[in-house]
Design a protein around this motif. Structure first.
Motif, PDB file in Angstrom:
ATOM      1  N   THR A 158     -41.195   6.424   5.322  1.00 50.36           N
ATOM      2  CA  THR A 158     -40.471   5.436   4.535  1.00 50.36           C
ATOM      3  C   THR A 158     -39.019   5.851   4.448  1.00 50.36           C
ATOM      4  OG1 THR A 158     -40.743   6.536   2.402  1.00 50.36           O
ATOM      5  CG2 THR A 158     -42.522   5.087   3.128  1.00 50.36           C
ATOM      6  N   GLY A 159     -38.149   4.880   4.238  1.00 52.46           N
ATOM      7  CA  GLY A 159     -36.741   5.197   4.056  1.00 52.46           C
ATOM      8  C   GLY A 159     -36.538   6.131   2.881  1.00 52.46           C
ATOM      9  N   THR A 160     -37.342   5.971   1.835  1.00 51.38           N
ATOM     10  CA  THR A 160     -37.247   6.840   0.665  1.00 51.38           C
ATOM     11  C   THR A 160     -37.537   8.280   1.043  1.00 51.38           C
ATOM     12  OG1 THR A 160     -37.986   5.015  -0.723  1.00 51.38           O
ATOM     13  CG2 THR A 160     -38.104   7.217  -1.671  1.00 51.38           C
ATOM     14  N   GLN A 161     -38.565   8.495   1.866  1.00 48.33           N
ATOM     15  CA  GLN A 161     -38.909   9.848   2.289  1.00 48.33           C
ATOM     16  C   GLN A 161     -37.774  10.476   3.081  1.00 48.33           C
ATOM     17  OE1 GLN A 161     -42.555   8.676   4.272  1.00 48.33           O
ATOM     18  NE2 GLN A 161     -43.716  10.066   2.979  1.00 48.33           N
ATOM     19  N   ILE A 162     -37.161   9.698   3.962  1.00 51.30           N
ATOM     20  CA  ILE A 162     -36.105  10.248   4.801  1.00 51.30           C
ATOM     21  C   ILE A 162     -34.869  10.552   3.971  1.00 51.30           C
ATOM     22  CG2 ILE A 162     -34.550   9.701   6.701  1.00 51.30           C
ATOM     23  CD1 ILE A 162     -36.881   8.267   8.025  1.00 51.30           C
ATOM     24  N   ARG A 163     -34.548   9.671   3.061  1.00 50.16           N
ATOM     25  CA  ARG A 163     -33.392   9.946   2.209  1.00 50.16           C
ATOM     26  C   ARG A 163     -33.616  11.203   1.378  1.00 50.16           C
ATOM     27  NH1 ARG A 163     -33.789   4.549   1.520  1.00 50.16           N
ATOM     28  NH2 ARG A 163     -34.682   4.745  -0.556  1.00 50.16           N
ATOM     29  N   ALA A 164     -34.830  11.386   0.876  1.00 50.00           N
ATOM     30  CA  ALA A 164     -35.127  12.579   0.094  1.00 50.00           C
ATOM     31  C   ALA A 164     -34.967  13.835   0.944  1.00 50.00           C
ATOM     32  CB  ALA A 164     -36.547  12.494  -0.471  1.00 50.00           C
ATOM     33  N   ALA A 165     -35.383  13.739   2.210  1.00 53.49           N
ATOM     34  CA  ALA A 165     -35.258  14.889   3.092  1.00 53.49           C
ATOM     35  C   ALA A 165     -33.805  15.216   3.377  1.00 53.49           C
ATOM     36  CB  ALA A 165     -36.000  14.624   4.402  1.00 53.49           C
ATOM     37  N   GLU A 166     -32.933  14.208   3.341  1.00 52.60           N
ATOM     38  CA  GLU A 166     -31.527  14.442   3.633  1.00 52.60           C
ATOM     39  C   GLU A 166     -30.793  15.117   2.481  1.00 52.60           C
ATOM     40  OE1 GLU A 166     -29.989  10.632   4.496  1.00 52.60           O
ATOM     41  OE2 GLU A 166     -30.793  10.531   6.512  1.00 52.60           O
ATOM     42  N   GLN A 167     -31.287  14.976   1.261  1.00 50.70           N
ATOM     43  CA  GLN A 167     -30.502  15.371   0.100  1.00 50.70           C
ATOM     44  C   GLN A 167     -29.979  16.805   0.149  1.00 50.70           C
ATOM     45  OE1 GLN A 167     -29.270  13.279  -2.142  1.00 50.70           O
ATOM     46  NE2 GLN A 167     -30.230  11.739  -0.856  1.00 50.70           N
ATOM     47  N   LYS A 215     -20.668  -1.519   3.402  1.00 58.39           N
ATOM     48  CA  LYS A 215     -19.804  -0.516   2.778  1.00 58.39           C
ATOM     49  C   LYS A 215     -20.434   0.870   2.703  1.00 58.39           C
ATOM     50  CE  LYS A 215     -21.223  -1.765  -1.950  1.00 58.39           C
ATOM     51  NZ  LYS A 215     -20.745  -2.247  -3.265  1.00 58.39           N
ATOM     52  N   GLY A 216     -21.701   1.004   3.063  1.00 57.75           N
ATOM     53  CA  GLY A 216     -22.384   2.283   2.935  1.00 57.75           C
ATOM     54  C   GLY A 216     -22.358   3.110   4.203  1.00 57.75           C
ATOM     55  N   ASN A 217     -23.252   4.130   4.223  1.00 59.39           N
ATOM     56  CA  ASN A 217     -23.320   5.027   5.378  1.00 59.39           C
ATOM     57  C   ASN A 217     -23.755   4.304   6.648  1.00 59.39           C
ATOM     58  OD1 ASN A 217     -22.540   7.152   3.785  1.00 59.39           O
ATOM     59  ND2 ASN A 217     -24.595   7.988   3.524  1.00 59.39           N
ATOM     60  N   ASN A 218     -24.582   3.273   6.501  1.00 56.77           N
ATOM     61  CA  ASN A 218     -25.014   2.513   7.670  1.00 56.77           C
ATOM     62  C   ASN A 218     -23.813   1.877   8.361  1.00 56.77           C
ATOM     63  OD1 ASN A 218     -26.607  -0.301   8.718  1.00 56.77           O
ATOM     64  ND2 ASN A 218     -27.716   1.618   8.942  1.00 56.77           N
ATOM     65  N   GLY A 235     -28.545  -0.495   5.071  1.00 57.13           N
ATOM     66  CA  GLY A 235     -29.295   0.663   5.539  1.00 57.13           C
ATOM     67  C   GLY A 235     -30.656   0.758   4.887  1.00 57.13           C
ATOM     68  N   THR A 236     -31.272   1.947   5.000  1.00 53.15           N
ATOM     69  CA  THR A 236     -32.633   2.128   4.493  1.00 53.15           C
ATOM     70  C   THR A 236     -32.692   2.098   2.975  1.00 53.15           C
ATOM     71  OG1 THR A 236     -32.337   4.534   4.572  1.00 53.15           O
ATOM     72  CG2 THR A 236     -33.335   3.472   6.498  1.00 53.15           C
ATOM     73  N   GLY A 237     -31.569   2.327   2.324  1.00 53.19           N
ATOM     74  CA  GLY A 237     -31.585   2.329   0.863  1.00 53.19           C
ATOM     75  C   GLY A 237     -31.524   0.945   0.250  1.00 53.19           C
ATOM     76  N   ALA A 238     -31.265  -0.060   1.061  1.00 46.72           N
ATOM     77  CA  ALA A 238     -31.099  -1.414   0.526  1.00 46.72           C
ATOM     78  C   ALA A 238     -32.435  -1.992   0.090  1.00 46.72           C
ATOM     79  CB  ALA A 238     -30.460  -2.311   1.575  1.00 46.72           C
ATOM     80  N   ARG A 239     -32.424  -2.738  -0.988  1.00 49.98           N
ATOM     81  CA  ARG A 239     -33.605  -3.452  -1.451  1.00 49.98           C
ATOM     82  C   ARG A 239     -33.257  -4.927  -1.566  1.00 49.98           C
ATOM     83  NH1 ARG A 239     -35.415   0.038   0.376  1.00 49.98           N
ATOM     84  NH2 ARG A 239     -36.786   1.697  -0.389  1.00 49.98           N
ATOM     85  N   GLY A 240     -34.125  -5.779  -1.059  1.00 53.42           N
ATOM     86  CA  GLY A 240     -33.816  -7.194  -1.025  1.00 53.42           C
ATOM     87  C   GLY A 240     -32.998  -7.509   0.212  1.00 53.42           C
ATOM     88  N   ASP A 267     -30.347   1.695  12.473  1.00 46.32           N
ATOM     89  CA  ASP A 267     -31.376   2.250  11.609  1.00 46.32           C
ATOM     90  C   ASP A 267     -32.437   1.236  11.191  1.00 46.32           C
ATOM     91  OD1 ASP A 267     -32.101   4.800  10.981  1.00 46.32           O
ATOM     92  OD2 ASP A 267     -31.338   4.734   8.947  1.00 46.32           O
ATOM     93  N   THR A 268     -32.046   0.035  10.826  1.00 48.39           N
ATOM     94  CA  THR A 268     -33.003  -1.035  10.537  1.00 48.39           C
ATOM     95  C   THR A 268     -32.264  -2.363  10.534  1.00 48.39           C
ATOM     96  OG1 THR A 268     -34.695  -1.811   8.976  1.00 48.39           O
ATOM     97  CG2 THR A 268     -32.717  -0.849   8.030  1.00 48.39           C
ATOM     98  N   PRO A 269     -32.844  -3.432  11.030  1.00 42.58           N
ATOM     99  CA  PRO A 269     -32.171  -4.728  10.932  1.00 42.58           C
ATOM    100  C   PRO A 269     -31.920  -5.078   9.471  1.00 42.58           C
ATOM    101  CG  PRO A 269     -34.023  -4.847  12.466  1.00 42.58           C
ATOM    102  CD  PRO A 269     -34.140  -3.533  11.744  1.00 42.58           C
ATOM    103  N   SER A 270     -30.730  -5.526   9.162  1.00 41.93           N
ATOM    104  CA  SER A 270     -30.396  -5.870   7.782  1.00 41.93           C
ATOM    105  C   SER A 270     -31.326  -6.962   7.269  1.00 41.93           C
ATOM    106  CB  SER A 270     -28.941  -6.339   7.694  1.00 41.93           C
ATOM    107  OG  SER A 270     -28.067  -5.303   8.092  1.00 41.93           O
ATOM    108  N   GLY A 271     -31.948  -6.691   6.116  1.00 44.84           N
ATOM    109  CA  GLY A 271     -32.903  -7.629   5.546  1.00 44.84           C
ATOM    110  C   GLY A 271     -34.346  -7.240   5.750  1.00 44.84           C
TER     111      GLY A 271
END
Length: 514
Positions: free
Chosen positions: A6-15, A60-63, A132-137, A162-166
């Protein structure tokens, strides 16, 4: 084996890595991989990179920063670069690099969305780097208007960052509008939402770019068996094998109205290496079954030795339903694996054994879940298949194989496999009956051996409580490969899929031998 997180898992690994210096390094690695992917795509088509044009849709983000840095790298290869800033601003360092490389910048607003869509569609490649992966909605406002217009215009080449927007990176849910990509370049790990529909249908080909965090990633949410994996687990008879060691499958399928379902199931099971297939059903159906598969045995009364069961394809009428109900009870008492499809899904007990494999399509899964207080529809399942297949496995206690363009297989323990080797021409009557036969044959082959800790699935690192799901994943892959082989780009019938199954087994055996 391909793993998805999941994007959440990957973001956590990056921290732990994201101090200023290391964060910049990760972004540069991602951008380099993205730029190289675009170059390779051009070269594979015989197109020149120098003088071509690229438009980056940058959030505006890292993506967005990844996309802008990649465009700056492409500018050094001679590409004309344009950026459309969808949020008014962008990652400052990436923006500085982009401007320094000579790129042109347009800021999206309420008045120019259509104009910028036309401009972007004219580029040789469009990089979608908005969310990016952190986006919701999903997208909203001018960005949504831009993407909706671009999707209608149909750019020649769209590469998602990284992922198609949306597309929800965790679940595969889609929040429209989404710009369908030919290729999605992912960083660090494949996101689970790119291996589950409807997200996978928007992502195109997925290319993984390592950026240095791979060793820190947690256990994956989804896995996909590769050709190498399939070759390693494929049942292969030993020198002194006989029909009982290869697996005996009992089939309760078909009816006077649906004779073809029984015939296809039995034929596919025999073609998939079952040592013997015993058919239980009316004589009129049995004649049809034996006419196509004379090796099968008709059992008008109590059957002989059976090691696994397939129940449900084309099931209709009180007599056949009683047979299926009796067999389910007997299989449960004997601890035998059972593949339960179509009409037999209505006969399930409240809780199933973990070695039963249910094979519904989206509508049947919705009906299966309707036993609870909350009602679900086929549309609900199709919009969130990963969510619902896991729910079904948890509720029933069985492995659940949800048929679709991407087939999801959930274990009651929580693990999920995702397989996608088929083609659209396989959406034809009887295709699911063939899948049932393939899966039934594999279930019989592995009923008494092969799932132990010295077996092929254990060698792949698959936990004991997920091995029946892995068997179902292998069957789904063989079915998809057989369909693609039989189609060769054109229409096909379910009979054609069944006839192609031995060819798939031969290809996999050659792969293993090589």
């Amino acid at each position: 084996m391909i793993s998805a997180f999941t994007g959440t898992q990957i973001r956590a690994a990056e921290q732990p890595l994201l101090d200023i210096g290391e964060g910049a390094v990760l972004m540069q690695r991602a951008a380099h991989g993205l730029a190289n992917a675009v170059v390779r795509e051009f070269r594979s088509e015989g197109r020149r990179v120098y003088g071509s044009s690229v438009t980056v849709l940058a959030g505006k983000g890292n993506n967005g920063g990844d996309g802008l840095f990649a465009a700056a790298m492409l500018a050094r290869r001679g590409m004309r670069t344009t950026a459309v800033l969808t949020a008014g601003s962008a990652h400052p360092d990436a923006m500085a690099a982009f401007r320094a490389s000579g790129g042109r910048v347009h800021v999206l607003n309420e008045d120019n969305a259509e104009e910028l869509a036309v401009l972007s569609a004219s580029a040789d490649v469009v990089i979608d780097a908005i969310l990016g992966t952190g986006a919701r909605g999903g997208l909203s406002g001018p960005a949504a208007e831009l993407i909706a217009a671009l999707q209608e215009l149909g750019p020649d080449l769209v590469v998602a960052c990284d992922t198609p927007s949306g597309v929800d990176a965790d679940t595969g849910e889609v929040h429209w509008p989404v710009l369908t990509a030919r290729m999605t370049v992912v960083f660090g790990g494949v996101k689970a939402g790119l291996m589950a529909d409807p997200g996978e249908g928007c992502a195109g080909r997925v290319l993984l770019v390592p950026i240095g965090i791979e060793g820190q990633l947690p256990a994956p949410l989804l896995r996909r068996l590769s050709v190498r994996d399939l070759a390693s687990v494929l049942p292969e008879p030993v020198r002194r094998a006989q029909k009982y060691t290869r697996g005996v499958l009992g089939v309760v399928a078909g009816s006077e109205r649906y004779t073809g379902a029984a015939a296809l199931s039995v034929e596919a099971a025999a073609a998939s290496g079952a040592g013997m297939v015993r058919y239980l059903g009316p004589e009129v159906v049995a004649r049809h079954v034996l006419g196509r598969t004379p090796e099968a045995i008709w059992e008008p009364a109590k059957p002989g030795r059976v090691q696994a069961w397939l129940l449900g394809p084309g099931l209709d009428g009180a007599e056949q339903l009683k047979r299926a109900r009796d067999v389910l009870a007997a299989a449960s008492g004997a601890g035998q694996p059972a593949v339960v499809d179509a009409g037999a899904l209505e006969l399930l007990p409240e809780r199933c054994p973990p070695n039963w494999i249910l094979t519904p399509h989206a509508g049947e899964l919705a009906a299966l879940l309707d036993r609870g207080e909350v009602r679900f529809t086929r549309e609900d399942v199709e919009s969130r298949p990963l969510h619902f297949v896991r729910m079904a496995a948890e509720r029933t206690g069985a492995v659940v194989l949800l048929k679709g363009a991407t087939t999801l297989i959930a274990s009651p323990s929580g693990g999920v496999f995702s397989q996608s080797e088929g083609c659209p021409w396989m959406s034809t009557a009887g295709s699911g009956d063939v899948l049932g036969g393939i899966l039934g044959a594999l279930a019989a082959a592995f009923a008494e051996s092969g799932l132990d800790d010295d077996g092929p699935f254990a060698a792949l690192g698959i936990a004991p409580d997920e091995r029946w799901a892995a068997v179902a994943a292998a069957a789904a892959s063989i079915h998809g490969m057989a369909g693609s082989t039989a189609s060769a780009g054109g229409p096909l019938t379910a009979s054609g899929i069944a006839r192609a199954v031995p060819d798939v087994f031969r290809i996999l055996q050659e792969y293993r031998a090589g």
